[in-house]
Design a protein around this motif. Structure first.
Motif, PDB file in Angstrom:
ATOM      1  N   HIS A 100       0.854  -1.312   0.045  1.00 51.13           N
ATOM      2  CA  HIS A 100      -0.048  -0.015  -0.041  1.00 51.13           C
ATOM      3  C   HIS A 100       0.875   1.271   0.075  1.00 51.13           C
ATOM      4  O   HIS A 100       1.413   1.514   1.054  1.00 51.13           O
ATOM      5  CB  HIS A 100      -0.805  -0.061   1.270  1.00 51.13           C
ATOM      6  CG  HIS A 100      -1.962   0.942   1.461  1.00 51.13           C
ATOM      7  ND1 HIS A 100      -3.208   0.880   1.595  1.00 51.13           N
ATOM      8  CD2 HIS A 100      -1.810   2.390   1.054  1.00 51.13           C
ATOM      9  CE1 HIS A 100      -3.877   2.005   1.758  1.00 51.13           C
ATOM     10  NE2 HIS A 100      -3.131   3.154   1.377  1.00 51.13           N
ATOM     11  N   HIS A 102       1.262   5.341  -2.001  1.00 53.54           N
ATOM     12  CA  HIS A 102       0.999   6.438  -2.676  1.00 53.54           C
ATOM     13  C   HIS A 102       2.316   7.060  -3.507  1.00 53.54           C
ATOM     14  O   HIS A 102       2.247   8.548  -3.320  1.00 53.54           O
ATOM     15  CB  HIS A 102       0.027   7.356  -2.122  1.00 53.54           C
ATOM     16  CG  HIS A 102      -1.242   6.947  -1.461  1.00 53.54           C
ATOM     17  ND1 HIS A 102      -2.434   7.003  -2.197  1.00 53.54           N
ATOM     18  CD2 HIS A 102      -1.255   5.975  -0.185  1.00 53.54           C
ATOM     19  CE1 HIS A 102      -3.277   6.192  -1.343  1.00 53.54           C
ATOM     20  NE2 HIS A 102      -2.575   5.828  -0.250  1.00 53.54           N
ATOM     21  N   LYS A 169      -0.217   3.387  -6.063  1.00 55.47           N
ATOM     22  CA  LYS A 169      -1.680   3.887  -6.465  1.00 55.47           C
ATOM     23  C   LYS A 169      -1.678   5.062  -7.132  1.00 55.47           C
ATOM     24  O   LYS A 169      -0.433   5.987  -6.959  1.00 55.47           O
ATOM     25  CB  LYS A 169      -2.504   4.072  -5.255  1.00 55.47           C
ATOM     26  CG  LYS A 169      -2.688   2.948  -4.161  1.00 55.47           C
ATOM     27  CD  LYS A 169      -3.458   2.992  -2.974  1.00 55.47           C
ATOM     28  CE  LYS A 169      -3.368   2.199  -1.904  1.00 55.47           C
ATOM     29  NZ  LYS A 169      -3.725   0.967  -2.304  1.00 55.47           N
ATOM     30  N   HIS A 266      -9.525   1.639   1.193  1.00 57.44           N
ATOM     31  CA  HIS A 266      -9.195   2.349   2.455  1.00 57.44           C
ATOM     32  C   HIS A 266     -10.379   2.391   3.378  1.00 57.44           C
ATOM     33  O   HIS A 266     -11.393   3.110   3.149  1.00 57.44           O
ATOM     34  CB  HIS A 266      -8.921   3.722   1.910  1.00 57.44           C
ATOM     35  CG  HIS A 266      -7.698   4.044   1.185  1.00 57.44           C
ATOM     36  ND1 HIS A 266      -7.524   3.609  -0.048  1.00 57.44           N
ATOM     37  CD2 HIS A 266      -6.549   4.476   1.728  1.00 57.44           C
ATOM     38  CE1 HIS A 266      -6.067   3.730  -0.278  1.00 57.44           C
ATOM     39  NE2 HIS A 266      -5.504   4.490   0.553  1.00 57.44           N
ATOM     40  N   HIS A 289      -6.145   0.135   6.540  1.00 57.10           N
ATOM     41  CA  HIS A 289      -6.017   0.786   7.424  1.00 57.10           C
ATOM     42  C   HIS A 289      -6.768   0.410   8.923  1.00 57.10           C
ATOM     43  O   HIS A 289      -6.264  -0.298   9.714  1.00 57.10           O
ATOM     44  CB  HIS A 289      -6.790   2.487   7.314  1.00 57.10           C
ATOM     45  CG  HIS A 289      -5.718   2.970   6.360  1.00 57.10           C
ATOM     46  ND1 HIS A 289      -4.665   3.779   6.937  1.00 57.10           N
ATOM     47  CD2 HIS A 289      -6.056   3.315   5.040  1.00 57.10           C
ATOM     48  CE1 HIS A 289      -4.079   4.430   6.154  1.00 57.10           C
ATOM     49  NE2 HIS A 289      -4.876   4.209   5.032  1.00 57.10           N
ATOM     50  N   ASP A 340       2.275   2.968   3.390  1.00 57.36           N
ATOM     51  CA  ASP A 340       1.446   3.887   3.001  1.00 57.36           C
ATOM     52  C   ASP A 340       2.061   5.150   2.643  1.00 57.36           C
ATOM     53  O   ASP A 340       1.615   6.216   2.760  1.00 57.36           O
ATOM     54  CB  ASP A 340       0.411   4.066   4.271  1.00 57.36           C
ATOM     55  CG  ASP A 340      -0.908   5.080   3.776  1.00 57.36           C
ATOM     56  OD1 ASP A 340      -1.033   5.182   2.685  1.00 57.36           O
ATOM     57  OD2 ASP A 340      -1.287   5.795   4.670  1.00 57.36           O
TER      58      ASP A 340
HETATM   59 ZN   LIG Z   1      -3.659   5.003   1.188  1.00 64.75          ZN
END
Ligand SMILES: [Zn+2]
Length: 429
Positions: A100, A102, A169, A266, A289, A340
């Motif tokens: 996961h 970004h 992502k 999410h 999460h 994350d």
């Molecule tokens: Zn995220």
């Protein structure tokens, strides 16, 4: 020297058809052997946690493992081209699978970090035009080359810290062209030889658009999904109070099935807003999460076979409840740990730090945390060819700096990795 047989030039050992027998694959000539391993973490659930073998050897042929076990049991063919790596009694573990991130972004939000430290909430900053909006403005304006260059530096840090597969992502575009550009940047980096392998996720429902949200959602369903299907394996949504609602997210995730995109959510990060139940209902591959998920939610995820992805870095930065690692395991769910990595709530490329935080804040044992960061990450991405060091799987492995695998979590904030092997090739010698 371990008792493995060298292949005489022009000769051959084995030679039969390749097949998996017990802990080895027969019939292949090793292209790499890692010898002199003090502790080998295989992830094999039949061995003492976390799949531990003492005095071990790894052997790979091309990108696949053909042996992972005791040095005394090694019997593979080698040749003049075989690369030998001496672990010098250090521990060897599977490469991390960071499920996961970004990590494709432009701009930075250090001022926001300081504001939060002074008491402003994530939501208050977002209402004033900061937060995701500022990253979207910077990222959506970037060229493909700019996105690749900025992300490459982060991906290099990930690799140095032992990440051999990373999920990336989109989500900072909010126009179809900008979203697709982020996915293209991620895939381009995945093609580079000395970076982690890349898995991509289309995240069209992240921050809210400036205009009509209903029209934006229709555009995502009608044009976004078909266009993203050739660039991503998964679709994702930020299901949260103040962001996207359960009904909107469900429309996206259900529509995505027809395009071959598997669902991620999410879920219940900032409030108990229904994301976990949605993930279970649509059969998502992961729910991520989960800080505000109830025990009932976690049981539903376990029953539905949804992997729970814990993001303890974001939980720590934002404050709030700890990630429900122990509760997920008690519910019978598979768990993953991930960074994350993002510019707002957790700029961190370090999976070793996530292992530390998984133990310190999510109630995991060191073995559970290490497995969550490797095999668990692979499960969250539907990858059955990696995450453990077993014959037939990819040879993605890390030689540590120390003889003890426990040091990964125990040495807080360290870089415990000495050498990185991706797909049977030494990329951080
Ligand atoms: Zn995220």
């Amino acid at each position: 020297m371990a008792a493995w047989r060298r292949l005489a030039p022009g000769g051959g050992i084995g030679g039969g058809s390749t097949g998996v027998t017990g802990d080895r694959v027969t019939g292949d000539v090793a292209t790499m052997v890692v010898v002199n391993i003090g502790q080998l973490v295989t992830g094999n659930p039949r061995l003492p946690a976390p799949g531990l073998v003492e005095d071990a050897v790894l052997a790979a042929s091309g990108d696949r493992l053909i042996y992972a076990g005791p040095a005394a049991g090694l019997d593979v063919a080698t040749g003049p081209e075989t690369v030998e790596v001496d672990a010098h009694r250090a521990a060897v573990i599977p490469g991390f699978v960071d499920a996961h991130t970004h990590v494709v972004w432009l701009g930075e939000r250090s001022e926001e970090y300081a504001l939060r430290a002074a008491g402003a909430s994530y939501e208050e900053i977002a209402e004033k035009g900061g937060g995701i909006r500022s990253t979207v403005a910077a990222t959506a304006a970037g060229t493909l080359d700019e996105l690749i260059a900025a992300t490459r530096e982060r991906a290099r840090r990930m690799l140095r810290l032992g990440t051999t597969t990373v999920e990336v992502k989109s989500g900072y575009g909010q126009s179809l062209g900008a979203e697709l550009r982020q996915l293209r940047a991620a895939r381009a980096l995945g093609e580079e030889a000395d970076l982690p392998d890349v898995v991509t996720t289309y995240l069209p429902l992240h921050g809210l658009p400036d205009g009509d949200r209903a029209a934006y959602l229709e555009g995502v369903l009608g044009e976004g999904l078909p266009a993203a299907a050739s660039l991503a394996g998964f679709v994702d949504c930020f299901c949260e109070t103040g962001a996207w609602g359960v009904d909107e997210c469900e429309r996206l995730l259900v529509a995505a099935r027809a395009h071959g995109l598997r669902a991620k959510v999410h879920a219940d990060q900032r409030s108990h807003s229904g994301g976990s139940a949605l993930a279970a209902r649509v059969g998502a591959i992961s729910a991520d999460h989960l800080d505000h998920a109830t025990d009932e939610d976690l049981r539903a995820l376990a029953v539905a076979g949804v992997t729970g992805v814990l993001l303890p870095g974001a939980s720590m930065v934002l404050g709030g409840p700890p990630p429900p690692g122990r509760r997920l395991l008690d519910a019978g769910a598979t768990i993953a740990l991930a960074t994350d990595c993002n510019p707002g709530t957790c700029w961190c490329e370090s999976m070793p730090l996530m292992v530390s935080l998984g133990v310190a804040t999510a109630g995991l044992t060191p073995a559970e945390a290490l497995l969550a960061a490797t095999a668990g990450g692979a499960a969250a991405l539907g990858l059955t060819d990696r995450g453990r060091l077993l014959p037939g799987l990819r040879c993605d492995a890390l030689v540590l700096e120390t003889p003890k695998w426990l040091d990964v979590g125990y040495h807080l904030g360290a870089d415990p990795v000495s050498q990185v092997i991706v797909a049977g090739r030494l990329v951080r010698p």
